[in-house]
Design an enzyme around this catalytic site. Sequence first.
Site, PDB file in Angstrom:
ATOM      1  N   CYS A 175       3.620  -4.412   6.574  1.00  0.00           N
ATOM      2  CA  CYS A 175       4.088  -3.579   5.455  1.00  0.00           C
ATOM      3  C   CYS A 175       3.991  -4.294   4.110  1.00  0.00           C
ATOM      4  O   CYS A 175       4.027  -3.649   3.062  1.00  0.00           O
ATOM      5  CB  CYS A 175       5.516  -3.126   5.701  1.00  0.00           C
ATOM      6  SG  CYS A 175       5.736  -2.418   7.328  1.00  0.00           S
ATOM      7  N   ASN A 177       7.399   5.751   7.609  1.00  0.00           N
ATOM      8  CA  ASN A 177       6.955   4.393   7.298  1.00  0.00           C
ATOM      9  C   ASN A 177       5.455   4.297   7.564  1.00  0.00           C
ATOM     10  O   ASN A 177       5.016   4.373   8.712  1.00  0.00           O
ATOM     11  CB  ASN A 177       7.743   3.422   8.188  1.00  0.00           C
ATOM     12  CG  ASN A 177       7.378   1.973   7.948  1.00  0.00           C
ATOM     13  OD1 ASN A 177       6.405   1.663   7.266  1.00  0.00           O
ATOM     14  ND2 ASN A 177       8.170   1.088   8.531  1.00  0.00           N
ATOM     15  N   HIS A 226       9.379  -0.768  -0.242  1.00  0.00           N
ATOM     16  CA  HIS A 226       8.760  -0.326   1.005  1.00  0.00           C
ATOM     17  C   HIS A 226       9.571   0.843   1.572  1.00  0.00           C
ATOM     18  O   HIS A 226      10.793   0.844   1.516  1.00  0.00           O
ATOM     19  CB  HIS A 226       8.717  -1.476   2.006  1.00  0.00           C
ATOM     20  CG  HIS A 226       8.166  -1.079   3.325  1.00  0.00           C
ATOM     21  ND1 HIS A 226       7.003  -0.353   3.448  1.00  0.00           N
ATOM     22  CD2 HIS A 226       8.629  -1.266   4.591  1.00  0.00           C
ATOM     23  CE1 HIS A 226       6.776  -0.125   4.726  1.00  0.00           C
ATOM     24  NE2 HIS A 226       7.743  -0.664   5.437  1.00  0.00           N
TER      25      HIS A 226
END
Length: 336
Positions: free
Chosen positions: A122, A293, A263
């Site tokens: 990520c 996500n 994020h």
Amino acid sequence: MPEITNNPNLDSIRIAGTGSYVPEKILTNDDLAKRVDTSDEWIVSRTGIRERRIASDAEATSDLATNAARKAMEQAGVDAEELDLIIVATISPDTFFPATACYVQRNLGAKNAVCFDVSAACSGFLYAMSIARQFISTRSAHKALIIGAEKLSSMVNWEDRNTCVLFGDGAGAAVITRAEGGDSGVMSTYMGSDGNQTDILVVPGGGSACPITPSNAEQRLNTISMQGREVYRYAVTAMRGACDRVMADAKLKSEDISMVIPHQANLRIIDAIRERLDVPQEKMFVNLEKYGNTSAAAIAIALDEANRTGAIKRGDKIVLVAFGAGLTWAAAAIHW
Ligand code: UT7
């Protein structure tokens, strides 16, 4: 902890254009509740996610990346042949090799670019930004395309409610050039890693340590495995620390920040960072309710949405911050 910060003596770089792309197919929480023992209520209250996008069988990560890249290049007014560097951040590459960046190069016809992938989960898009910054600010490259792109649906265990509700597919891109005078540009970047925590978020099978066999495929070793609570704990601490570092390096205080683009993994994690930064809710950019996500793509998609919707404007000071498997974490402070 191992970390790399910016060299303040380098030339400044700027983001000349952004773009993003998400697949058409929407998978809602209610759709998932038909497959596993979960509910819209649980997913929304624990994560903030309402739906996610799922790529078709015909779409690979490089296709998502190429679509996002074209939009960023159009906004930047940069042609494919002008690019001299393409970095794709991904943990769901088209193939182990060649790099997904090479497929993107082929798709775009970017015949003058050097291309490689970055694997930092990520944090990958911000790692790519730091790397591009080094090349451009030392004048080794002039026009870079950085992309965060993921087809995580290809590595999710759709029978595991602990993970399958969290992830989605998509891509975001940015064209990076040298800042020609003026104040705008990337003010500071920061990257950190902790290899002692490799096991808490991992796809254990499919690589050289555990080549895939019919038996371990049956155990779903080629899908995402996560110790959610542990990851959560590290994520909050690491992202808070990363924000502190880039803000200190850029000499920014909380009140100077117009927008934080974190994020997009969990609304509760975003809230915990907001408390530490002491900024109001409207200064935290959130779109995870639509996409879940998307790992390396998450910040890249959010940055493009913030840019195109006017949530960030020229002159704003913004902070991007990420955390992911590795463990890795990263941040950037930008004068937009
Ligand atoms: O992008 C990389 C970084 N990744 C992250 O930042 C993710 C970080 N972790 C998280 O966001 C959270 O830990 C999760 C959203 C993954 C989980 O939330 P949690 O509040 O930590 O829940 P938990 O894992 O502690 O599970 C609580 C309960 C468990 O039941 P018991 O053992 O208490 O009976 C789980 O089995 O919730 C259960 N559960 C579910 N229930 C309904 C787990 N997943 C689900 C589900 N639906 N999908």
